[in-house]
Design an enzyme around this catalytic site. Structure first.
Site, PDB file in Angstrom:
ATOM      1  N   CYS A   1      -7.285 -12.080   5.604  1.00 40.07           N
ATOM      2  CA  CYS A   1      -7.100 -10.678   5.612  1.00 40.07           C
ATOM      3  C   CYS A   1      -6.588 -10.228   4.091  1.00 40.07           C
ATOM      4  CB  CYS A   1      -6.427 -10.189   6.659  1.00 40.07           C
ATOM      5  SG  CYS A   1      -4.400 -10.925   6.727  1.00 40.07           S
TER       6      CYS A   1
ATOM      7  N   HIS B   1       0.078   7.735  -5.014  1.00 38.58           N
ATOM      8  CA  HIS B   1      -0.561   8.697  -3.906  1.00 38.58           C
ATOM      9  C   HIS B   1      -2.051   8.840  -4.420  1.00 38.58           C
ATOM     10  CE1 HIS B   1      -1.141  11.761  -1.292  1.00 38.58           C
ATOM     11  NE2 HIS B   1      -1.871  12.616  -2.152  1.00 38.58           N
TER      12      HIS B   1
ATOM     13  N   ASP C   1      -0.055 -13.079  -0.602  1.00 43.79           N
ATOM     14  CA  ASP C   1       1.118 -13.713  -0.677  1.00 43.79           C
ATOM     15  C   ASP C   1       1.042 -14.877  -0.799  1.00 43.79           C
ATOM     16  OD1 ASP C   1       2.908 -11.716  -0.859  1.00 43.79           O
ATOM     17  OD2 ASP C   1       3.196 -11.259   1.221  1.00 43.79           O
TER      18      ASP C   1
ATOM     19  N   GLU D   1       1.321 -17.038   5.146  1.00 44.48           N
ATOM     20  CA  GLU D   1       1.610 -16.393   3.769  1.00 44.48           C
ATOM     21  C   GLU D   1       2.313 -17.375   2.879  1.00 44.48           C
ATOM     22  OE1 GLU D   1       1.938 -11.930   4.321  1.00 44.48           O
ATOM     23  OE2 GLU D   1       2.732 -13.066   6.062  1.00 44.48           O
TER      24      GLU D   1
END
Length: 540
Positions: free
Chosen positions: A502, A189, A455, A431
Site C-alpha cells: 500500500c 492544504h 516506511d 513497515e
C-alpha cells in the site's frame, strides 16, 4: 521562450490558461497604544470572536456532506478561536494598553512561531491555520470583506502565495484549471486538495508572485513540477499536444477501470485504493477500485481539539463500508506520530519521533482511544466487509497485546448484546525490517499482511524520506528492499495468507512488474492511478 519556474508537482496533468492572481489584501495595523478603555476592547473582541465562530460553523455545515475531510478543518479553526491560551494572550496585550488589532496580531504571531519551530513538517503546516484564523478575526474587526475563490471570473489557473482552508471553501470547480502557490509542500492544504480531486497543481514555486501578472497566460505541468509564464506560441503548441496526449491516454484508460487486472499468464492481481475520507471512497469506487487497501483513519483525528467520538467514527466507517458493499475495506487503526501529531493527546516531545511512540505503539499506550476506535469499527463491520490493520508493528508481542484489547471489546459487545462480525479479519502493516524478517513468528495470529513500502524503505536505509538531501537513498528496487519484500511474500504464501503493498511503489508503473514478479497478491494506491496500473498489469 517563456519564464520557466520549478516547484513540487502534484499529480500528472497539464493545464494551460489565464492567471487568476489571488493576492490577498494585506491588513495594516498600528503598533501604537490607544486610549480606548480596556472593557470596550474586550467587548469588541468577544463580539468579533462570536461572529467568526458562527461563520466557521456555517462553513462547516455548508461543505461537510460534500467534503467531510476538508470540513473538519473549520472545526479545528473554531477550536483555535475558542482556546483560552489564545484569548489570554490577546488580553495580556490589551491590558498593557495596545490596540485590539495589534494585540491580536502580536498574540497570533507568537503562537505561529511556536508551530513553525516544530520539527515535523505536517505540524509546521498548521501554522497556516493559525494565520487563517487570525486573518478572519482581523477582517471582522476592521470590517473588511472576506474574499474567496467561490466565483472565479473566467476559466483560470489560480496563483497565490499560499492557500488556506478558508480560501478554498466552496471553491469554483467549474472555472478552476489548476493551482500554483509560492509556498507549500506535499503536505500543504493545496497539495492535499489537488490530490483528492485530481486538480493539476505545482506548489513551492519560489518567486512566482513577483513574476506573474493577472490574466497573463501560464502553463503548468504537474508531472514535471514546471510552471511556464508568458509561453511562446511554440511552447503553447508543444504543451497543447502533450496535454491532448495525456487527456487521450486518460480517456483510453477509462476502459481499464472496471476490468480485472489479469496478467498475460493468467495471474489475477487485486487493485485497491488508498483513501482518507468518505469522499475519496466515492472517487475510488468510480475509478474501479476492487476494495480499500488502506483507510488512513488518522485524518479523522487531525485538525481538531479533541478526539472523534465512537459515534462519529462509526458513521464514517459505516458509510465507506456501504459504498464498497462486499468488497474489502481495510481500516488502518490510528497511525499518529513521526510526521503526524495530535496536540490534544499532549504527548511528550521526542528527539526522533519517527523512531518513537507512533502507530500501534501509541494505541497500546492510549488504550481508551484505541478501544473507542475498535468499537466504532466493530459496529460498522455488519454493514460491509471491513478488515482491521495494525500499523508500525515491530514484534509479535505488540500484535498479541492489540488482539487481546480487540477481544476485550468483542466481549463487551457480546455482554451488551451488540451485533458485529465476530471473525473480522485482522492484519498488520510490514513497515519495519524486524517484522519483515521474523514474520513467521506472528503469521499464525493474523489473517493478512500489507507492506507499507514508504516506511520499509526509510527504515531499511535509516534515511528520512522527507529529507531532500537523502532522496538518493529512496531505492525501492535495491536488493535489500527486494529481499525483505520477497521474504514477506514467501512467508505469507507458505501459510496461505494474502499479502499486499500500500506504499507509493504500488501505484508506480516502474515498480509494478517487480512486485508482480515477487508474488504480491494486491496493490493499493491513489484512486486516480487505478486505471493506469490495471493497464500495466494486463500488459505484463
Amino acid at each position: 521562450m517563456g519564464i520557466v519556474l520549478k516547484g513540487i508537482g502534484i499529480g500528472n496533468k497539464i493545464s494551460i490558461g489565464k492567471v487568476f492572481l489571488y493576492n490577498k489584501e494585506k491588513i495594516e495595523f498600528s503598533q501604537e497604544k490607544d486610549e480606548l478603555p480596556f472593557e470596550i476592547k474586550i467587548r469588541q473582541l468577544e463580539e468579533s470572536i462570536e461572529d467568526v465562530r458562527r461563520e466557521l460553523e456555517e462553513l462547516y455545515k455548508s461543505i461537510k456532506e460534500t467534503f467531510p475531510r476538508e470540513a473538519e478543518i473549520f472545526l479545528f479553526h473554531k477550536g483555535i478561536l475558542e482556546d483560552e491560551y489564545v484569548i489570554e494572550k490577546i488580553k495580556s496585550y490589551l491590558a498593557e494598553g495596545y490596540s485590539l488589532v495589534y494585540s491580536i496580531e502580536r498574540a497570533f504571531n507568537e503562537i505561529k512561531s511556536e508551530f513553525e519551530g516544530m520539527e515535523q513538517e505536517l505540524f509546521r503546516e498548521r501554522a497556516k491555520d493559525i494565520e487563517d484564523v487570525e486573518e478572519r478575526l482581523l477582517k471582522k474587526i476592521l470590517n473588511i470583506n472576506t474574499s474567496s475563490l467561490s466565483s472565479l471570473p473566467y476559466p483560470c489557473i489560480v496563483v497565490a502565495k499560499d492557500l488556506t482552508p478558508s480560501d478554498t471553501a466552496n471553491l469554483d470547480f467549474i472555472n478552476l484549471l489548476g493551482f500554483v502557490t509560492e509556498e507549500g509542500s506535499i503536505t500543504s492544504h493545496t497539495a492535499i486538495l489537488a490530490q483528492a480531486f485530481n486538480i493539476p497543481a505545482v506548489v513551492g514555486v519560489r518567486g512566482i508572485i513577483d513574476q506573474v501578472k493577472k490574466a497573463e497566460e501560464i502553463i503548468i505541468d504537474s508531472g514535471e513540477g514546471l510552471v511556464i509564464l508568458n509561453p511562446t506560441e511554440e511552447e503553447k503548441h508543444f504543451y497543447s499536444i502533450k496535454k491532448d496526449e495525456k487527456d487521450k491516454i486518460s480517456r483510453e484508460l477509462i476502459k481499464f477501470r472496471d476490468l480485472p487486472a489479469i496478467t498475460s499468464k493468467g495471474r489475477r492481481i487485486k487493485v485497491f485504493a488508498n483513501i482518507g475520507s468518505e469522499k475519496e471512497a466515492e472517487i475510488a469506487i468510480n475509478m474501479g477500485a476492487e476494495g480499500i487497501g488502506l483507510f488512513r483513519t488518522e485524518f479523522i483525528f487531525l485538525d481538531r481539539n479533541d478526539p472523534p467520538s465512537e459515534e462519529e467514527q462509526f458513521r464514517i466507517y459505516k458509510r465507506v463500508a456501504e459504498i464498497f458493499k462486499d468488497k474489502p475495506v481495510i481500516i488502518r487503526t490510528l497511525d499518529i506520530g513521526g510526521d503526524k501529531e495530535i496536540p490534544y493527546l499532549k504527548l511528550e516531545k521526542e528527539k526522533n519521533p519517527f523512531l518513537g511512540v507512533r502507530g500501534l505503539r501509541l494505541c497500546l499506550l492510549e488504550r481508551e482511544l484505541f478501544k473507542v476506535q475498535l468499537r466504532a469499527i466493530l459496529r460498522a463491520s455488519v454493514f460491509g466487509n471491513i478488515w482491521i490493520m495494525y500499523p508500525m508493528v515491530a514484534i509479535k508481542e505488540e500484535v498479541e497485546e492489540a488482539n487481546k484489547i480487540l477481544e476485550e471489546v468483542k466481549q463487551e459487545f457480546e455482554n451488551e448484546g451488540k451485533t458485529f462480525v465476530r471473525n473480522i479479519k485482522v492484519g498488520i502493516m510490514v513497515e519495519i525490517p524486524s517484522i519483515a524478517l521474523s514474520l513467521e513468528e506472528v503469521i499464525d495470529i493474523i489473517d493478512f499482511v500489507s507492506i507499507g513500502s514508504n516506511d520499509l524503505i526509510q527504515y531499511t536505509f535509516a534515511a528520512d524520506r522527507t529529507n531532500e538531501k537523502l532522496r538518493y537513498l529512496y531505492i525501492p528496487n535495491h536488493r535489500a528492499v527486494v529481499s525483505l519484500i520477497k521474504n514477506v511474500v514467501d512467508v505469507c504464501h507458505k501459510f496461505g495468507k494474502e499479502v499486499g503493498v500500500c506504499g507509493e511503489i504500488a501505484g508506480d508503473e516502474e515498480y509494478v512488474p517487480l512486485l508482480v514478479d515477487l508474488g504480491v497478491d494486491e496493490l493499493s494506491m491513489a484512486p486516480s492511478k487505478i486505471p493506469v496500473i490495471k493497464k500495466k498489469i494486463i500488459e505484463l
